[in-house]
Enzyme design. Sequence first.
Site, PDB file in Angstrom:
ATOM      1  N   LEU A  57      12.862 -24.421  -1.943  1.00  0.00           N
ATOM      2  CA  LEU A  57      13.541 -25.245  -2.936  1.00  0.00           C
ATOM      3  C   LEU A  57      12.612 -25.624  -4.087  1.00  0.00           C
ATOM      4  O   LEU A  57      13.053 -25.730  -5.239  1.00  0.00           O
ATOM      5  CB  LEU A  57      14.081 -26.518  -2.276  1.00  0.00           C
ATOM      6  CG  LEU A  57      15.001 -27.389  -3.124  1.00  0.00           C
ATOM      7  CD1 LEU A  57      16.348 -26.709  -3.324  1.00  0.00           C
ATOM      8  CD2 LEU A  57      15.194 -28.763  -2.472  1.00  0.00           C
ATOM      9  N   PRO A  62       5.765 -27.046   2.715  1.00  0.00           N
ATOM     10  CA  PRO A  62       5.404 -27.731   1.467  1.00  0.00           C
ATOM     11  C   PRO A  62       6.315 -27.397   0.296  1.00  0.00           C
ATOM     12  O   PRO A  62       6.384 -28.157  -0.670  1.00  0.00           O
ATOM     13  CB  PRO A  62       3.974 -27.254   1.206  1.00  0.00           C
ATOM     14  CG  PRO A  62       3.872 -25.937   1.915  1.00  0.00           C
ATOM     15  CD  PRO A  62       4.711 -26.096   3.145  1.00  0.00           C
ATOM     16  N   LEU A  63       7.040 -26.274   0.365  1.00  0.00           N
ATOM     17  CA  LEU A  63       7.988 -25.909  -0.694  1.00  0.00           C
ATOM     18  C   LEU A  63       9.428 -26.179  -0.273  1.00  0.00           C
ATOM     19  O   LEU A  63      10.375 -25.772  -0.947  1.00  0.00           O
ATOM     20  CB  LEU A  63       7.827 -24.430  -1.086  1.00  0.00           C
ATOM     21  CG  LEU A  63       6.442 -24.006  -1.549  1.00  0.00           C
ATOM     22  CD1 LEU A  63       6.473 -22.571  -2.059  1.00  0.00           C
ATOM     23  CD2 LEU A  63       5.885 -24.940  -2.605  1.00  0.00           C
ATOM     24  N   GLY A  70      11.360 -25.020   2.161  1.00  0.00           N
ATOM     25  CA  GLY A  70      12.183 -23.834   2.369  1.00  0.00           C
ATOM     26  C   GLY A  70      12.441 -23.038   1.102  1.00  0.00           C
ATOM     27  O   GLY A  70      13.451 -22.330   1.003  1.00  0.00           O
ATOM     28  N   TYR A 127       5.835 -18.804  18.429  1.00  0.00           N
ATOM     29  CA  TYR A 127       6.055 -17.986  17.245  1.00  0.00           C
ATOM     30  C   TYR A 127       6.188 -16.514  17.629  1.00  0.00           C
ATOM     31  O   TYR A 127       5.452 -15.996  18.459  1.00  0.00           O
ATOM     32  CB  TYR A 127       4.933 -18.152  16.230  1.00  0.00           C
ATOM     33  CG  TYR A 127       4.912 -19.507  15.533  1.00  0.00           C
ATOM     34  CD1 TYR A 127       5.942 -20.430  15.705  1.00  0.00           C
ATOM     35  CD2 TYR A 127       3.862 -19.853  14.704  1.00  0.00           C
ATOM     36  CE1 TYR A 127       5.916 -21.656  15.080  1.00  0.00           C
ATOM     37  CE2 TYR A 127       3.834 -21.087  14.056  1.00  0.00           C
ATOM     38  CZ  TYR A 127       4.856 -21.989  14.252  1.00  0.00           C
ATOM     39  OH  TYR A 127       4.822 -23.203  13.617  1.00  0.00           O
TER      40      TYR A 127
END
Length: 330
Positions: free
Chosen positions: A222, A217-218, A220, A53
């Site tokens: 959406l 969990p979303l 990206g 990262y």
Amino acid sequence: MEYTQLGRTGLKVSRLVLGTMNFGPQTDEPTSHAIMDAALDAGVNFFDTANVYGWGEDKGRTEEIIGSWFAQGGGRRDKTVIATKVYGNMGGGDGERWPNHDKLSAVNIRRAVDASLKRLRTDHIDLYQFHHIDRRTPFEEIWQAIDVLIQQGKILYAGSSNFPGYKIAQANEAAARRGMVGLVSEQCLYNLAERRAEMEVIPAAEEYGLGVIPWSPLHGGLLGGVLKKEGRSGRSASGRSADALAVTSVRAQVQAYEDLLDKHGLEPGEAALAWLLTRPGVTGPIVGPRTPEQLESALRAVELELTEEVLTGLDEIFPGPGPSPEAFAW
């Protein structure tokens, strides 16, 4: 904040996991520190990162930001369960010139752990995760390296990320032959719009006692109210959300999802996280806030209880594949 055991271990972790991938590339160090302070103050004790990262020439930067936060003292390290990952190439150039600086060979695991410990400014890593399967390195070699690190006190537990179900089984059977605990967690792509993990990954994790840690969990953005935001700002979605919404059937699906939640007075992003917290085997989803305000929204999901009517509606809009083999056979 609610807490649960990480898989079959005695380790207690928060039901939300603070993802740090944005720290460095999108969120500067002072803001990253403020987010970590706010998360810890709210009871979030489980932080997730990876050695790569920061990306590109800044690989390792995210771990350094966490390390400088630990160095401020105040019990920050003792209160935090820190998880990082190994697999991506950390050499100074491409994989051909640095052939032993990636994947899961014993030599790279040893090198990568020491480098992560230095960047994180700590003497041990609580959860050391394999970021991807290594098709060339046998699990016997991987577990031998992990066993040494556990004996040295450099890591406490091992987990996987992006493993298919059969690799979870192979890994833990190999560990059992050595008398080791094996994998205690699996970090996988899992959300309302992407439920393929329910076929084999999550059942394998449950069978072997792994805690499931969903990433994205979303999906990206959406599932975060993307159409509602388009209507308010006039700005179109970008990235993964834009690609998905280009498909007419997906846009209709997302519209139905937002309409359902609007009917019940629920925020889409918070509901998507709350849904994951109802799923069998899930320890906690990873949330990756870029700002303290985004963290506050995610924290509200832990207190949110979805009614049976809402849960049924979500299943109708985003039906899962069902378990295997029935999902593809009889």
